[in-house]
Design an enzyme around this catalytic site. Structure first.
Site, PDB file in Angstrom:
ATOM      1  NE  ARG A  77      -3.841  -0.355   2.231  1.00 34.56           N
ATOM      2  CZ  ARG A  77      -4.487  -0.880   3.271  1.00 34.56           C
ATOM      3  NH1 ARG A  77      -4.390  -0.324   4.454  1.00 34.56           N
ATOM      4  NH2 ARG A  77      -5.246  -1.945   3.122  1.00 34.56           N
ATOM      5  NE  ARG A 146      -3.360   1.472   9.199  1.00 33.32           N
ATOM      6  CZ  ARG A 146      -4.106   0.457   8.774  1.00 33.32           C
ATOM      7  NH1 ARG A 146      -4.750   0.531   7.632  1.00 33.32           N
ATOM      8  NH2 ARG A 146      -4.220  -0.641   9.486  1.00 33.32           N
ATOM      9  CE  LYS A 209      -7.182  -1.358  10.543  1.00 31.95           C
ATOM     10  NZ  LYS A 209      -7.960  -1.950   9.442  1.00 31.95           N
ATOM     11  CE  LYS A 211      -8.406   2.764   8.467  1.00 33.34           C
ATOM     12  NZ  LYS A 211      -9.352   1.894   7.755  1.00 33.34           N
ATOM     13  CB  CYS A 430     -13.893  -3.866   0.087  1.00 27.47           C
ATOM     14  SG  CYS A 430     -14.512  -5.552   0.237  1.00 27.47           S
ATOM     15  CB  CYS A 436      -9.331  -9.569   1.155  1.00 28.85           C
ATOM     16  SG  CYS A 436      -9.590  -9.192   2.898  1.00 28.85           S
ATOM     17  CB  CYS A 475     -15.573  -9.686   5.732  1.00 29.99           C
ATOM     18  SG  CYS A 475     -14.347  -8.485   6.283  1.00 29.99           S
ATOM     19  CB  CYS A 479     -12.477  -2.249   3.352  1.00 26.24           C
ATOM     20  SG  CYS A 479     -11.580  -3.226   4.572  1.00 26.24           S
TER      21      CYS A 479
END
Ligand code: SRM
Ligand code: SF4
Length: 569
Positions: A77, A146, A209, A211, A430, A436, A475, A479
């Site tokens: 990424r 991020r 994480k 954001k 996503c 994934c 899922c 995302c």
């Protein structure tokens, strides 16, 4: 606050603590040619360097049958704070994608680039080359701040420029300082006598994480209420006077575990532009010190805030800042999608916003996106702007430069592919399968087919021009921010989804679970019935999301009343 002191820290905390500022045994793992994978601890640490170990799930069981190790490869990424990349950077990434990845560039829902399918043996070269073109991968994933999101059209106004500048400043300020990144991927110089320090994060970084997004009303393109920390630009008489501060957004949840949930951020105050970076630092520090390091499913700032209460959080933040935030200023969001086509910016240049299906830049039967955008980059006339909706803007094109761009768009099929339904253009999906590791159902690969079927239904009911946001994920991690869509589909098992309905056009309201574990026929039937009801029962100017919210809520209330009556009887 819940007592986390007596509980055991998660394994990931131990890995970070032992890693000597993210070194671990990554160098040894990379050198081990007996496997395409990394050692277990290094696979965790790799995220903070911006890459993930994956395997091709389409062939996983066949490989197990043949007693082969999974077909390991890596997602890399690349951070692009605020989403702006130069033509030279585009060309460099294009070349790397063809050489070391699966000949595709993925524009993510956070305005970053992703490569898929990079083999371990090529990781070092690929990451070094990315850095050569002045982009990087550090902190693109992992327990740190991020990619910082912001509307990428910085030239649109003084306020847009101020917001973009803040995104860049936040990104730079919150980037990890460890020299491990350059040691492993760049110049190879070993750590000097002075040990590394992470002045903001410390040696175990964040519990999870983190954001940040910056939004400029009336557009909430970055879904500000889904961010751990959001800054909402406040304009007065054409000037940027400051930012409203929002905290505690987050999308991820786990099916069947009600203690995990998506949450929209609370607006807690206002700060001057020059104070925004220090506010962000202190919000991060509160989360660093109070976030739950004993349970990764409960470690995001949304839970820290819900555990302690918003008043506690505000007091803690004020104490650290040495002052309280001012009361929030009024603001109003009205849209979230991208405005497609050509538009003139304040510099007298043209911006062209193009729909990119699922953000995937590759060559396929319909359009040669990879070739087409490489050719446009080679013209070296405009730069590339990644939107928060997985789309792309070619920005800063002169009057006479429009023609060559148009020509390439027609030749590559990109131009023709823009003529599709409103629903499709506004859709998010996503990645999900096959890369994934967490996907339970298809998303990116199923999005074109599903959206065509729903668009056809809308058309049948004369609703083709009705704005409807559709988002699908493989899922419940969320995302593509499905819990903020009018129609959100969240993968549960192959071909089965939970259906969420009723987001709002300002991105402030979470949608609600309307049905669980449904397949395509049921989904289409539910939507078909609802479209009929929308026409018959909609209130004046009511949009689809608001209507769905009303219907789902009233359905849930009547189900509840029925249940209570049965129980009482
Ligand atoms: Fe995500 C994990 C892809 C945006 C919530 N996400 C993953 C991983 C890395 C799977 C994994 O952990 O093994 C996925 C890699 C798939 C692949 O093959 O590429 C993945 N997430 C993505 C991207 C590429 C989706 C896309 O189609 O664009 C997005 C990359 C963003 C970026 O550039 O940084 C992406 N992920 C998001 C968002 C949306 C956003 O940030 O605006 C969310 C919801 C917001 C949030 O964080 O709350 C999101 N991803 C998650 C979660 C759930 C976190 C949680 O709090 O529960 C996971 C799982 C986890 O962290 O354990 C996850
Ligand atoms: Fe993977 Fe789930 Fe994220 Fe989709 S939502 S990319 S399936 S983690």
């Amino acid at each position: 606050m819940t007592d986390k002191t007596s509980k055991k820290l998660t394994e990931v905390e131990g890995i970070k603590a032992r890693s000597n500022y993210l070194r671990g045994t990554l160098v040894q793992s990379l050198a081990d040619s007996t496997t395409g994978s990394l050692a277990e601890d290094d696979a965790q640490l790799s995220k903070l360097h911006g890459f993930y170990q994956q395997d091709d799930r389409d062939i996983r069981s066949e490989r197990t049958r043949q007693k082969l190790e999974p077909d390991f490869s890596f997602l890399i990424r690349i951070r692009v704070p605020g989403g702006i990349a130069s033509p030279a950077q585009w060309i460099a990434l294009d070349e790397l994608s063809r050489k070391y990845a699966n000949s595709s560039l993925r524009l993510t829902t956070r305005q970053a680039f992703q490569f898929h399918g990079v083999r371990k043996v090529n990781l070092k070269t690929t990451i070094a080359e990315i850095n050569k073109c002045l982009l990087d991968t550090i902190a693109a994933c992992g327990d740190v701040n991020r990619n910082v999101m912001c509307t990428p059209l910085a030239e649109k106004s003084e306020v847009h420029k101020g917001a973009y500048d803040l995104a860049i400043a936040l990104s730079a300020h919150l980037t990890p300082q460890t020299s491990a990144y350059s040691e492993i991927w760049l110049d190879g110089k070993k750590q000097g006598k002075t040990p590394d320090v992470e002045p903001i994060y410390g040696k175990t970084y964040l519990p999870r994480k983190f954001k940040i997004g910056v939004a400029i009303p009336p557009s909430n393109d970055v879904d500000i209420f889904s961010q751990d920390l959001g800054f909402i630009a406040v304009e007065e008489k054409g000037k940027l006077v400051g930012f409203n501060v929002a905290v505690g957004g987050g999308m991820g949840m786990t099916h069947g575990e009600p203690e995990t949930y998506p949450r929209v951020a609370d607006v807690i105050g206002f700060c001057l532009p020059e104070k925004a970076v220090e506010v962000a630092e202190q919000v991060v520090c509160v989360q660093r010190d109070f976030g739950d390091r004993t349970n990764r499913k409960h470690a995001r700032i949304k839970y820290t805030i819900d555990d302690g209460g918003l008043d506690w959080f505000n007091t803690e933040l004020s104490e650290r800042l040495g002052y309280s935030l001012e009361a929030p200023h009024p603001y109003k969001f009205t849209t979230r999608g991208d405005q497609f086509g050509w538009s003139k910016n304040t510099q007298g240049k043209w911006d062209l916003t193009l729909f990119i299906p699922e953000g995937r830049i590759s060559n396929n039967a319909q359009q040669n996106l990879l070739d087409g955008f490489r050719d446009i980059a080679k013209l070296n006339i405009g730069d590339f702007r990644l939107t928060a909706n997985q789309n792309l803007v070619i920005a800063g094109i002169g009057d006479e430069e429009r023609k060559p761009v148009e020509k390439i768009l027609q030749k590559s099929g990109i131009g023709k592919a823009q003529n599709i339904s409103l629903l499709r253009k506004d859709m998010l999906a996503c990645v999900a399968l096959p890369t994934c590791g967490l996907a339970m159902a298809e998303a990116e690969r199923y999005a074109p087919e599903l959206s065509a079927k729903i668009a056809a239904l809308l058309e049948t009911h004369g609703l083709a021009n009705e704005p409807v946001s559709l988002r699908i994920t493989g899922c419940p991690n969320g995302c593509a921010r499905p819990y903020l869509a009018d129609i959100g589909l969240v993968g549960k098992a192959p071909g089965r989804y939970s259906l969420f309905l009723g987001g709002s056009s300002d991105g402030r309201r979470l949608n609600k679970l309307a049905d669980e574990n449904v397949g395509e026929p049921e989904i289409l039937k539910i939507l078909d019935d609802l479209f009929v009801r929308f026409i018959a029962e909609r209130e004046t100017n009511e949009n689809m999301g608001d209507f769905f919210d009303r219907v789902v809520v009233s359905q849930a209330q009547s189900d509840n009343a029925q249940l209570q009556a049965t129980e009482a009887g």
